[in-house]
Design a protein around this motif. Sequence first.
Motif, mmCIF file in Angstrom:
data_model
loop_
_atom_site.group_PDB
_atom_site.id
_atom_site.type_symbol
_atom_site.label_atom_id
_atom_site.label_comp_id
_atom_site.label_asym_id
_atom_site.label_seq_id
_atom_site.Cartn_x
_atom_site.Cartn_y
_atom_site.Cartn_z
ATOM 1 N N PRO A 164 0.786 -1.238 0.000
ATOM 2 C CA PRO A 164 0.000 0.000 0.000
ATOM 3 C C PRO A 164 0.813 1.281 0.000
ATOM 4 N N TRP A 165 2.042 1.280 0.561
ATOM 5 C CA TRP A 165 2.776 2.537 0.763
ATOM 6 C C TRP A 165 4.188 2.473 0.213
ATOM 7 N N HIS A 166 4.711 3.653 -0.129
ATOM 8 C CA HIS A 166 6.148 3.729 -0.355
ATOM 9 C C HIS A 166 6.813 4.054 0.981
ATOM 10 N N TYR A 167 8.099 3.799 1.054
ATOM 11 C CA TYR A 167 8.815 3.887 2.323
ATOM 12 C C TYR A 167 9.172 5.335 2.636
ATOM 13 N N GLY A 168 8.159 6.099 3.017
ATOM 14 C CA GLY A 168 8.346 7.498 3.366
ATOM 15 C C GLY A 168 7.685 7.794 4.697
ATOM 16 N N LEU A 205 -1.378 -2.398 14.036
ATOM 17 C CA LEU A 205 -2.132 -1.414 13.253
ATOM 18 C C LEU A 205 -1.760 -1.493 11.776
ATOM 19 N N LEU A 206 -0.468 -1.540 11.472
ATOM 20 C CA LEU A 206 -0.032 -1.611 10.081
ATOM 21 C C LEU A 206 -0.534 -2.887 9.406
ATOM 22 N N ALA A 207 -0.517 -4.001 10.138
ATOM 23 C CA ALA A 207 -1.026 -5.258 9.583
ATOM 24 C C ALA A 207 -2.522 -5.159 9.305
ATOM 25 N N GLU A 208 -3.262 -4.482 10.183
ATOM 26 C CA GLU A 208 -4.699 -4.313 9.979
ATOM 27 C C GLU A 208 -4.975 -3.500 8.718
ATOM 28 N N LEU A 209 -4.216 -2.429 8.529
ATOM 29 C CA LEU A 209 -4.394 -1.600 7.335
ATOM 30 C C LEU A 209 -3.990 -2.358 6.072
ATOM 31 N N LEU A 210 -2.907 -3.134 6.153
ATOM 32 C CA LEU A 210 -2.511 -3.957 5.011
ATOM 33 C C LEU A 210 -3.589 -4.981 4.693
#
Length: 245
Positions: free
Chosen positions: A79-83, A104-109
């Motif tokens: 979902p995201w670039h590393y910024g 949280l990041l896993a939930e969004l992924l």
Amino acid sequence: MRCQPPLNKLVYICTKNNQGCLLCDEHTDNPYPLCVPCEAELPWLHDRCQVCALPLPLPGLTCGQCSKRPPAFELVEVPWHYGFPIDALITRFKHNSRWPIGRLLAELLGHWLEHRFDEGLPRPQRLLPVPMASKRLRQRGFNQAAMLANWLSASLKLPCDERLLLRPRETLAQQELDARSRKRNLRNAFALADDAQVKGQHLALVDDVLTTGATAHALARLLMEAGARRVDVYCLARTPKPGSA
């Protein structure tokens, strides 16, 4: 002895709590601890290579590397670039043991992947976390890829197999090496468990960040040579090409 922490004891279930945003501390009505403005400001990766997800200036393109030498995996879903702030959040999860941030990041992924499945992305049969060598696992105390894969397993209702992929040989940390050295560093670094059964299966590798794709390619090649039908890669963030903005 298992170094991996018991997820259901050490990490609160952030989707069940009424709490503030983990980024700005403001109240959020989302079912996870991230407010709508902060979620909108995340570095979403829009234009990317259709295979390896390398950030590109236009949509619908394939990068030169994937055109010349296609990787062993089918595609990367990220979902995201590393910024900022994703880079800082991943660092806090990975190096400071901030497991609620990883949850949280896993939930969004997971939300991202469900959306992609609805758009026609084939669902894999199993999730396979990128393995960590025993010495590094003892030093860190947990494998962040395995934690992400287990959280994704619960949200996507897909089985996670932590024991199929092995990393029997200690290697240098990949982030310390250039692209060519990364490939040499991974020669014979991975193996399959003795009872591994992957023939004809669609599998998905799970990791936190994809940089050159050398690790994902090495693991996907190992699985494809063992008879896997397809290997995808799921990760949180994709780095740009060195020297790019």
